[in-house]
Every structure is written in C-alpha cells, then in structure tokens.
Write a protein that holds these residues in place. Sequence first.
Motif, PDB file in Angstrom:
ATOM      1  N   ASN A 881       0.820  -1.207   0.000  1.00 58.76           N
ATOM      2  CA  ASN A 881       0.000   0.000   0.000  1.00 58.76           C
ATOM      3  C   ASN A 881       0.856   1.261   0.000  1.00 58.76           C
ATOM      4  OD1 ASN A 881      -2.765   0.308  -0.215  1.00 58.76           O
ATOM      5  ND2 ASN A 881      -3.188  -0.502   1.827  1.00 58.76           N
ATOM      6  N   GLU A 897      -2.053   2.432  -8.857  1.00 58.39           N
ATOM      7  CA  GLU A 897      -3.368   1.791  -8.832  1.00 58.39           C
ATOM      8  C   GLU A 897      -3.234   0.289  -8.658  1.00 58.39           C
ATOM      9  OE1 GLU A 897      -7.316   1.277 -11.725  1.00 58.39           O
ATOM     10  OE2 GLU A 897      -5.736   2.735 -12.235  1.00 58.39           O
ATOM     11  N   HIS A 900      -2.357  -0.566  -4.940  1.00 55.39           N
ATOM     12  CA  HIS A 900      -3.483  -0.374  -4.022  1.00 55.39           C
ATOM     13  C   HIS A 900      -4.552  -1.447  -4.213  1.00 55.39           C
ATOM     14  CE1 HIS A 900      -1.817   3.194  -2.396  1.00 55.39           C
ATOM     15  NE2 HIS A 900      -2.044   3.982  -3.436  1.00 55.39           N
ATOM     16  N   LYS A 901      -4.816  -1.810  -5.470  1.00 60.84           N
ATOM     17  CA  LYS A 901      -5.814  -2.854  -5.730  1.00 60.84           C
ATOM     18  C   LYS A 901      -5.327  -4.210  -5.217  1.00 60.84           C
ATOM     19  CE  LYS A 901      -8.364  -0.887  -9.635  1.00 60.84           C
ATOM     20  NZ  LYS A 901      -8.710  -1.022 -11.068  1.00 60.84           N
ATOM     21  N   THR A 921      -6.824   2.124   2.688  1.00 62.79           N
ATOM     22  CA  THR A 921      -6.499   1.722   1.308  1.00 62.79           C
ATOM     23  C   THR A 921      -7.476   2.334   0.316  1.00 62.79           C
ATOM     24  OG1 THR A 921      -5.643  -0.366   2.192  1.00 62.79           O
ATOM     25  CG2 THR A 921      -6.038  -0.268  -0.175  1.00 62.79           C
ATOM     26  N   LEU A 925      -6.286   4.778  -2.754  1.00 61.96           N
ATOM     27  CA  LEU A 925      -6.646   4.480  -4.140  1.00 61.96           C
ATOM     28  C   LEU A 925      -7.465   5.626  -4.729  1.00 61.96           C
ATOM     29  CD1 LEU A 925      -6.758   2.581  -6.570  1.00 61.96           C
ATOM     30  CD2 LEU A 925      -8.693   1.395  -5.477  1.00 61.96           C
ATOM     31  N   THR A 928      -5.304   8.368  -5.923  1.00 62.73           N
ATOM     32  CA  THR A 928      -4.701   8.041  -7.229  1.00 62.73           C
ATOM     33  C   THR A 928      -5.680   8.379  -8.357  1.00 62.73           C
ATOM     34  OG1 THR A 928      -3.400   6.256  -6.241  1.00 62.73           O
ATOM     35  CG2 THR A 928      -3.713   6.175  -8.621  1.00 62.73           C
TER      36      THR A 928
END
Length: 1071
Positions: A881, A897, A900-901, A921, A925, A928
């Motif tokens: 993260n 991205e 984070h995903k 999180t 995200l 972003t």
Amino acid sequence: MAQNSAPLLSQCDEDNRTPLGTAFEQFKRTLNGMEKIALADVTLKDVLANVQDLDRQHAMSSKSRNLIRRLEPFLGFLDRHAKALDSIAQVHPNPSALIWGLVRVLLETALAYSQYFKKLVAMTERLSDSLTLYQEYEGILNGDRRFQEALATVYFDVLVFLKKATIIFKTRGFQILCRSLWRTFESDFQDTLEAITRHTRSLETEIDLAYRIDVRRRLEKHSKEHDAIHGSLSRIECSLHERWKVMKWLSPIDMEGIRNRESRRRTESSGQWLLQDEFFQDWLQSKHRALWISGPPGSGKTVLSAFIVDTIRDRIESEAKQALAFFFCDRGNEENASTLKILASMIAQVLGQLCSIPDSICASYNIASRYGRSKVSAADQPAIIMKDLALSLNKLYILVDGIDELSSASDVLGTMKALADSTTMIQVIFLSRDSPQLSNGLNGIPKINLTSAVVSSDINNYISHELAGLSLRNTELKDQIFERLSQGANGMFLWAHLMIKTLKSSVSPHEIMEALSDLPVDLDTTYNAILNKIAREPPNRQALAKKVLQWICCSVRPLHWNELECALSFERSHGNFVESKKPFKSVVLELGSPLVEYIPSSDLFRLTHHSVREFLLSSPDDHLVHEDARKFFILEELGNCELAEVCLAYQIRHGSHEQRQVHTAPLPLLEYSTLFWCHHICNAFCSQELERLALEFLTPQSRRRIWVLRFIYWQSSTFPLQYLMKSQKFLRDWISQGTNHHLRNTVTNWIQDVPFILCGHSTPAPVEEQTPNVINGLHLSNSMPEIPYFEKLMIIRDLSREYTMTGTLASGEEWLTTALNFQRARHGTSHISTVWLMNSLGIIYDQQQRVVLSAHTQESALAIQTSVLGPSHLETVWTVNELGRIYRHLGDFDRAESMHKRALIALRKVLHPQDLQIAWTLNTLARTYRKQARFAEAIALHDQALAIQRAILGESHPHTLWATMDKAGCYRGQGRLKESAVLYQNALDWRQKVLGLKHPDTLWAMNDLALVLAELGQIGAAKSLQEMTLSGQTEVLGLGHKHTLWTKGILNELNARASVLDLTLSDNSVV
C-alpha cells in the motif's frame, strides 16, 4: 435327614463343571467302597447338630465357645458348593453327602480330643477366610480356565485335609500322640498344609495374572471410547481456552456486581406495576423495538433496571437462542463511559450465554491478535460484532441505564438506536432522566414516565420493609414515621432512603420525633442538612470529610480504598505522603455517609447518587445553605488543582519505580496518577505551584519517558499515542495561561520521546545505562504488549507530519537511521526486525520530497517481508500500500493503482469489511484516481472509507477529516464548488474545535477553503481567511517555512485580484 437335591444330569458336562466339582471328582476316586457307604446320607443339619453338641460339651472353656460362629463361614461355603455338586454330578451317594459325612466324622471323633480339635478349628477358620474370597473371584473369573484349574486344586487340597483329619482322629493310637499335641498336629498335616500353601500361592498368581489380562482386554475393548472421550475433553479444553482469550480481549466491565447490589435494594413486590404496563408489554412482545423509561433523579430507575434484567432473564431462560445484555452507566466513572467499553461489556455478556463462540467473533479476535491489539478497540468494529451476534439469535434484549450520565450520551444513544434499527432481532430499552438532548434523540419512541403516582406503591413497600428493621416498640411512632415518609417522598426513592438512614442513626425515640418534625422537603435540602451535620464535627474531621468528598467528586473513576487512603495521606506542607496520616476506613465511612457508599466486593468508594456530585459541584449561592456548610461545596477547577498536585507529587516520588500490577501495594496510586494527572491539570486553575510541579516532573528525560511508556500501555483508547498527543495539546493550552516558557518548551519536546518508545530495544544506549528491564532509561516490563505494526506506522505518519510542520524532519531521519543501523548490526541487513524502521524512513524521505529514495527503501522492505512473511502477510500488504502511495507521488499512476488494488484484495480476504486498513487503502486508491481526474470513482471510494472511519473513529478524528478534505478536493475538481466549500468548512470547524485555531492542520484547512471561496468569486472572504492563515503560520511555523511562503504568495494574488476587481467596479460606477 437326607439332603434334597435337584434332578441329576445324565452326564457330567465338562464345560459347566465348577472348580469344586472338578476337585470332588478327583477326590471321589481316592475313596474306597466302605468309606463311601459310611459317609452316605449325611446332611448339613446333621453336622450342625454335632457342632451344637461340641458347644455344650466345651461350654466351660472360653477358648472353645461359639464353635457354630467360628465354623459357620466354612460350613456355609461347603453348603453352597455342595448343592451345586448335587445338581451337576451323577453319583451315589450324593456328592454333598460325602462331604458332610467327612465333616460329621471329624466332629464326632474329635469330642475326646479337644486340644487337638481346637487346632483343627483354627485351621478351618483360616481356610474359610481364603475360600470365601476365592468364591468371589470364582464368580468374577468364571471364564478363565487357568484360574478355574488352580482353584480346583486348592479345593481338592481342602477335601484331602478333611479326609486326612478323619483318618487321624479314628486311629487307635491317637491318645498316645496327644501328649505332644502341637508337634503331632504339625507333623500329621505338614504335607497337606504345604500343598495348600503352595497351591494357594499359585492360585493368587493366577488371580493377579487374570486381573491384568482382564484390565488389558477391557482397555483394548474401550480404547475407541477412550479416544473419543479424550478428543472431546481436548476440544472442550481448547474451547474454554479460546473463550478465556476472547474474554480477556474484550476486558468487560463487571455489570453483574452492580445488578446484584441493586437487586438487593429492591423489596419483593417492587416493580410489579411495570409488568402490567401496556408499553412495556408491547416492547416485550416486539411490537416496539425501543422503549424509554424516564424519571427524575432518585426515582429508583437503577433498581427498576435490575428488576427488568431479572424479569427478562426469567423470560428467556426456557427460550432457545435468546440473550440479554445490559449496562449501568456511572457519571463518576468516566473511564468506563465510552461506547467502546459499553459494547465490549455487552458482547462479553452475550458470549457468556452461548455454548460456543461464533466464528465471526473468533475471526475478529484473531485479526486483532494479528495486529497486536491485546484489548478490543474501535478498529475491531464492536457495533458490527454486536449486530452479528444478534443475527445469530432469535432475540437479543439490550438495556442501558443512566445514559443521561454519559458525556458521550449522544454517541451511545445513536449506536444503540442504529443497532435496533438494523435488525428485528434486537430490542433496546433506555432508563434515564429527561433532557432536551435525549428527547430529540428518542423522539417517537414509546415512553413511560416514573411519576410520583406510578412509583408511590413501591416507595411505600420500601419504607415498610426498612421500618420493620427499626428497633421501635412503639407501633404508633412507627405508623407516624411511615405516614410522614410516604407523604414526603413525592416519588423519590433516594429521599426516602436518606431519611431512613438519618432516622436509623438516631439514639432515642425522642431524637426520631425531633427529626420527623423537621424533615427536608427535597434532595437539595436533604443534602444541605447532611452538610450541616458534618459542619458540627471537630475541625480535623471536617477537613478529612472535605478531602474525601473532593476526591470522590473530582476523580475520573471510582477509587479503590488503598488509592483513596494514599491520596488522603498527602501532606501539602511537606509535599510528601505520610504513612501515619492514612485515615481509618471506618472514619471515612462514618464521615461520608450517607453521601458516600462503600462497595466491599470491589473495595471501591463512590457517591451514593450522581445527584450528590451535581449538588456538591454547584454554587452554594444556589441553595439555602448554612454558612458553616458552604466550605464543603467544591469548585471543580480548584478540586482538579488539588488532585493534580497530589498526582504529580506521587509521580515525582514514585514514577521511576517498576510496577507491573496496579491497585496493589506498595504503589497504589501509580496507575491513577499516571493516567490522569494530565486530565486534572488541564481542568484546573493555572497556578505557580502546579507549574512548578509539572516542570519538576517533566524535565528529567528518563522519568518523562517512563511516564510516556506507562501511559501508552495503561491507556485503553483505540490509538493511545494519538491520545497522548491530544493530551499534550491540552497541556499546551493550559500552560499558555501561565508565564513559564521553559515549561512550554519542555512540553513541546515531549513528542520527541515517542520515537524512543516505538524503538524499544531498537536503539542503542550507553553501556552504563543498560540495566535489566531498562533501555534508554525506560523500565520495560515483559508483561507489556508490543505496539501493533499498523498503529506504529500510522503514528510515524503523524509524527512525520509534525516534523514537517515544525521543520524538524532531519531529526526524525536521524533517530530512525540510528535505530536501523543498530538493528542491522545486531541482526543483519535482511532481518525482519529492520523492516518497520525502513518503512518509517521511507515515510520521512517522502515528506522530504526524496521520493525516489523513499520508493527504493520501501521496495527493499517489501523484498524482505515477501521472503520472510510471505506476500499475503498483513505487514507485507502494508508496504504494498505504501509503495502505491509513493508511486503516485512519482506520477506512476498505473503502478500506484495496481499496488493499491493488490493490497485491497489481500486485505478483504482476511479483514472485516469495515476495518480501518481497508478504509485507509480506499482513500489512497481514491487519491490516485483524483490525480488522474477520475473524480466520480474517487468520490465513491472516499464515501466507503468515510463510512468506516466515522463509525470507528468518529467525525472529528484527524484521519476522518483528511478523507473529508480529500472528498472536498474531488468536488472542487468536478467544479462542484459549493459542495466542496461545505465539506471544507465542516473539516475546518472540527479542526478548530479539536486541534485549536493555530494548529498547522487547521491552518491548512483554512488555505483550502479560501481557495474554493476565491473560485466562487468570494474574494473578500477568501482574502480574510488567507490573512488569518498567514498570521497563524507565521507564529507557529515561522516566516521562512514553505507553507507560510506559499500562503503569502496566494494572498498576494488575492490582493492583486481584489485590486483589479476594485478598478472594474470603479470603472463600472463611472459608466
């Protein structure tokens, strides 16, 4: 008389033959024809007749008396077995007749040889004892052939003994041998006795062997059952251990003790009226999911709550899958008054009513353990845990008493109402005083009012019950007391209770009558009368009473006796605690009664009722108080001042001592003073003496760090370090009222102690300072849990922001680098213990705008975590993260991205959907997406995160406010400026309230709101805000700080725009 026998078998069945039958068959073959005839047709009756003859002939000899008694066991044994022989053997004469014949001959011929016969009887007794035991074994081991054969041999030896004795007694020369009787008996029976002894030993060996074989067979036979039982016991043990761990994690407050105490105060018939009340019945039958019972102070709400708890328990006892949870709120115990504590206690109560712990609870506990949270926190979503419990039941009843006594009443009320609204399985009932706040919150909920008419019958029952224990012979006076108290109570149990205690303290009927003639009319006048009584005590007792009331009124929580007596022993003139000044408990109880009550089960002192505290903390001018009683009223700021003074003095004297347990000698006040000195000082008058004590306490670095360490581990809040930082902010505000700038600088440096707490063993210290359990001056107890990884790094993030605001990032980098190098030298460069320090350094590098170095550092940390912990470990995911955040700062949005995903997928597999890490999180995200102008997607993620953060942390938490401002930024990017301004204004309001007007984060929120206002064309408002911001940043951060310079530039632009606007307006006015 012939023995009657059963029909004889045509043939002896070898398998069914008994050991005696086998012995008899062998013995029969030793008899000749004449012996068989001589012994024919003799029965047990004939033998007994001979024994009786012997008894009569030897009646004069005490040694020969009671032959029947002595021979009876042996004869009984022969009788039982002889009958069995008759039934299975086909012989003539009957088998039993042969045996009885032998015995009868012995008895007849033995009449002349009494001394020899006595030896024979003794031998027969010994045989009888053994044969009786062998008979028992014969039944137990009837299937063991080796045993049966050994027993048959012993029986044969007995028969041979009987025959040999018969032959000896009939021998012609027997009388001659009697002259050497003992030698002759031994020599005559030596072979037979040796055979009996030898065969008996063999038999006992067979018995032992048979027993061992039988035990082994039984164990083998039941081995599967044993395994199943062992497995069940192991599962039960594991289940109990798991339950113990979960209960320890929940750390519930004991409500059962309070329920027991209040139930004992209730008279038998009290509260029965409620069972007939329509609203209550509708609530019980789930026609309404919430109910409010309201009444004035002292109307018996808590006792009624205990009755409701007992009633519901009786109701659900026979019902499947129904449970009850209850909580008694106490204004005198602020420490236990949070929504978290209430929910945790209720969850524990429900678990106590379930046979097993639901999987959802175990999952929540395991996640908390993984993060190192030794106690349940808001991050564990207790409201959701409670809802999950309710969904596993058919019905969950919840009772909250005294919700009006909570400073967080609206939060608790909102949580409980939300639970009731979330599922039909939950029924909630509130008992409290009425207030505008509660009326708004409980609007529309059915309500029962505890009026005087409603509770009068219960009060009368209570008065009658108490008067029954009053030692008065005068029934007329008793009736008079009842009538006076019943009329004066006016719906207040507390008033009646206090009056009865007063009357019971009277020394004579005359004094009772005087008291009756001048009873106070309400609680205020009652309390006045009690204070007037204390004012008549000697000066030393008055001074002690004032101290007792002050400590109990102003303490954050109820005090244990050893804490209270220690606090009362403080001698201000010496600044010390004097052992000989500790008061007697009996004196404290006498002086405090009836305003103060003592709870023996928990050794606690508390006020009788919260209205006592309200009265004592009010102004004496609001009451008709005698002049002498005014001294017992407490000015809260002054009370806190004195408590703070005592707590600081105790910390100065004992704060450096090692103590792993609280509430125990020799340092009973250590835990209380550690946690609450700052609370008391921030709510006290600012005095020079308090400033001096605070300076003396905080100046020594080692003592200050020990206090910080203890504060963190004894603090029960979700994020204790953040609570510590908030306490520091309050202390700064308090100090600003004074003039001691050195003290202000000491407190400003207070936050610098936190890194040493976080590092623990990760930083070196001079050799001379290294002592057992002491690192860098910190007394480290093995019983203290480690700070959770996620919380530790969130604190590093907050610290880095503090460093940024104060321009001290270099010092943060320095201590982290030192700690990392020390850890690498100690364990190696790839050791897992180095990773959190690398994560922290990466955060610092990012704040320093050294983003590439930050990314490299976090990537190195991730490589170690992936190798040691695995890619799915929560600490590994944290670094994933963080790398996503750093890549965003580098402008690499695709990789950001992706990271984070990846983290979000991993977290959702192991964490509760409402976990704070998931919220964090989602927010990262969303940022972003915002950088890519994907505002709609970002807003959707921020909304999800904010729902979690508001539920766990609250609206005013710094992390919630950051997410709010992020969402406002998305609105601004979409051009939804008015909506953006609303959110920025909301964040600014909360930051002003929580952090203060001149906190850097508050000033940053002013910057953002001013920018939106400028875009809305409100140049004047924007300019005004930026001017306020610039003034605050100049004072707090300095003229050269980058934030100050940025604001100055924005303000110059606004001034320029304002000038253009003024010119335009001027031109238009000319036109």
